[in-house]
Design a protein around this motif. Structure first.
Motif, mmCIF file in Angstrom:
data_model
loop_
_atom_site.group_PDB
_atom_site.id
_atom_site.type_symbol
_atom_site.label_atom_id
_atom_site.label_comp_id
_atom_site.label_asym_id
_atom_site.label_seq_id
_atom_site.Cartn_x
_atom_site.Cartn_y
_atom_site.Cartn_z
ATOM 1 N N ASP A 77 -12.232 -14.619 -13.871
ATOM 2 C CA ASP A 77 -10.909 -14.500 -12.928
ATOM 3 C C ASP A 77 -10.249 -13.381 -12.973
ATOM 4 N N GLU A 78 -9.489 -13.233 -14.082
ATOM 5 C CA GLU A 78 -8.658 -11.799 -14.295
ATOM 6 C C GLU A 78 -9.216 -10.434 -13.101
ATOM 7 N N PHE A 79 -10.473 -10.888 -13.994
ATOM 8 C CA PHE A 79 -11.989 -9.350 -13.742
ATOM 9 C C PHE A 79 -11.882 -9.601 -11.980
ATOM 10 N N VAL A 80 -11.896 -10.925 -11.794
ATOM 11 C CA VAL A 80 -12.516 -10.578 -10.289
ATOM 12 C C VAL A 80 -11.558 -10.056 -9.118
ATOM 13 N N LEU A 81 -10.645 -10.906 -9.148
ATOM 14 C CA LEU A 81 -9.180 -11.009 -9.349
ATOM 15 C C LEU A 81 -8.339 -9.408 -8.894
ATOM 16 N N ILE A 82 -8.779 -8.076 -10.101
ATOM 17 C CA ILE A 82 -8.407 -6.726 -10.145
ATOM 18 C C ILE A 82 -9.965 -6.624 -9.419
ATOM 19 N N MET A 83 -11.083 -6.451 -9.291
ATOM 20 C CA MET A 83 -12.417 -6.403 -8.181
ATOM 21 C C MET A 83 -12.143 -6.388 -6.693
ATOM 22 N N GLU A 84 -11.301 -7.544 -6.443
ATOM 23 C CA GLU A 84 -11.358 -7.716 -4.806
ATOM 24 C C GLU A 84 -9.695 -6.816 -4.290
ATOM 25 N N THR A 85 -9.415 -7.164 -5.349
ATOM 26 C CA THR A 85 -7.657 -6.154 -5.070
ATOM 27 C C THR A 85 -8.023 -4.961 -4.864
ATOM 28 N N TYR A 86 -8.041 -4.120 -6.002
ATOM 29 C CA TYR A 86 -7.840 -2.435 -6.254
ATOM 30 C C TYR A 86 -9.116 -1.734 -4.269
ATOM 31 N N PRO A 87 -9.391 -2.496 -4.026
ATOM 32 C CA PRO A 87 -10.332 -1.749 -2.958
ATOM 33 C C PRO A 87 -8.942 -1.739 -1.942
ATOM 34 N N ARG A 95 0.827 -1.390 -0.194
ATOM 35 C CA ARG A 95 -0.343 0.270 -0.026
ATOM 36 C C ARG A 95 0.791 0.830 -0.171
ATOM 37 N N ASN A 96 1.765 0.908 0.553
ATOM 38 C CA ASN A 96 2.458 1.811 0.938
ATOM 39 C C ASN A 96 3.774 2.354 -0.509
ATOM 40 N N LYS A 97 3.943 1.728 -1.299
ATOM 41 C CA LYS A 97 5.437 1.616 -2.697
ATOM 42 C C LYS A 97 4.472 2.055 -3.833
ATOM 43 N N ARG A 98 5.270 2.653 -4.576
ATOM 44 C CA ARG A 98 4.983 3.312 -6.189
ATOM 45 C C ARG A 98 4.503 1.860 -6.822
ATOM 46 N N PRO A 99 3.425 1.899 -7.227
ATOM 47 C CA PRO A 99 3.205 0.748 -7.839
ATOM 48 C C PRO A 99 4.250 0.544 -9.149
ATOM 49 N N LYS A 100 4.060 -0.720 -9.687
ATOM 50 C CA LYS A 100 5.952 -0.821 -10.569
ATOM 51 C C LYS A 100 5.045 -0.519 -11.687
ATOM 52 N N TYR A 101 3.416 -0.350 -11.944
ATOM 53 C CA TYR A 101 2.989 0.226 -13.439
ATOM 54 C C TYR A 101 1.800 0.593 -13.493
ATOM 55 N N ASP A 102 1.459 1.080 -14.247
ATOM 56 C CA ASP A 102 0.459 2.549 -14.571
ATOM 57 C C ASP A 102 -0.806 1.285 -14.585
ATOM 58 N N VAL A 103 -0.688 1.208 -15.495
ATOM 59 C CA VAL A 103 -2.081 0.919 -16.363
ATOM 60 C C VAL A 103 -1.473 -0.785 -16.575
ATOM 61 N N PHE A 132 -6.327 -0.999 -2.185
ATOM 62 C CA PHE A 132 -5.142 0.476 -1.487
ATOM 63 C C PHE A 132 -6.286 1.915 -2.292
ATOM 64 N N LYS A 133 -5.408 2.811 -1.571
ATOM 65 C CA LYS A 133 -6.582 4.371 -1.490
ATOM 66 C C LYS A 133 -6.557 4.876 -2.803
ATOM 67 N N LYS A 134 -5.356 4.861 -3.592
ATOM 68 C CA LYS A 134 -5.991 5.934 -4.541
ATOM 69 C C LYS A 134 -5.449 4.528 -5.885
ATOM 70 N N ARG A 135 -5.926 3.460 -6.347
ATOM 71 C CA ARG A 135 -6.175 2.406 -7.001
ATOM 72 C C ARG A 135 -8.096 2.732 -7.735
ATOM 73 N N LYS A 136 -7.739 2.709 -9.400
ATOM 74 C CA LYS A 136 -8.755 3.058 -10.012
ATOM 75 C C LYS A 136 -9.162 2.127 -10.650
ATOM 76 N N ASP A 178 0.865 -4.471 -8.294
ATOM 77 C CA ASP A 178 1.686 -3.917 -8.835
ATOM 78 C C ASP A 178 1.702 -3.069 -9.823
ATOM 79 N N SER A 179 0.271 -2.810 -10.195
ATOM 80 C CA SER A 179 -0.634 -1.729 -11.027
ATOM 81 C C SER A 179 -1.615 -1.047 -10.545
ATOM 82 N N GLU A 180 -1.592 0.569 -10.387
ATOM 83 C CA GLU A 180 -2.474 1.329 -10.138
ATOM 84 C C GLU A 180 -3.387 2.078 -10.733
#
Length: 168
Positions: A95-105, A17-25, A107-111, A75-77
């Protein structure tokens, strides 16, 4: 699960959460449907603008793929999810989409930014239109709990603001 491993996972998440993501997108899409067209142009445009893009298609296949995929998502923002007519036909995309939807909340600034490419947000939200036939097939050969997880995540995404390219 061992309580010490839960503590380690929590500590690892705090560090992430405190680390700069490796990927922007991170772009989630059905490569068989739009990989050589729209998605390729989209990733190219972001790359030309200086964004770092996770090329998840180059992740290893097999057992290590899921852990590498989760790491790439963490590692993505920004998560661009391109819903296309054949998107729901591919279990891996869902399955990948579900991982995204479970992961992004976590991290405060992930969209998450949905792109509705020749589908309507209501097709995604209600699994109708091109999503309807895909889900009929999934209900015959996929664990019902997994299908419900996909449905819930798609409903949530269909309610999000995004870019509608149906009439583009």
């Amino acid at each position: 699960m061992d309580p010490s491993s839960l503590f380690k996972r929590k500590r690892d998440l705090d560090e992430l959460r405190n680390k700069r993501p490796k990927y922007d997108v991170f772009v989630n899409y059905a490569s068989e449907d739009i990989g050589n067209g729209f998605a390729s142009h989209l990733k190219g445009a972001f790359g030309r603008e200086g964004f770092t893009i996770c090329n998840h298609n180059e992740l290893p296949k097999g057992e290590d793929r899921s852990s590498e995929l989760l790491k790439a998502i963490e590692d993505s923002e920004i998560y661009l999810v391109v819903f296309s007519p054949k998107y729901a036909s591919y279990k891996e995309c869902l399955d990948e989409f579900v991982l995204i939807m479970e992961t992004y909340p976590m991290f405060k600034k992930r969209k998450v930014f949905p792109i509705f490419f020749y589908v309507y947000p209501s097709d995604v939200r209600n699994q109708q239109g091109p999503f309807l036939e895909a889900f009929w097939g999934h209900e015959k050969d996929v664990d019902p709990e997994r299908v419900q997880i996909w449905r819930k995540a798609l409903k949530e995404a269909g309610d999000m603001s995004g870019l509608n390219l149906k009439d583009w």
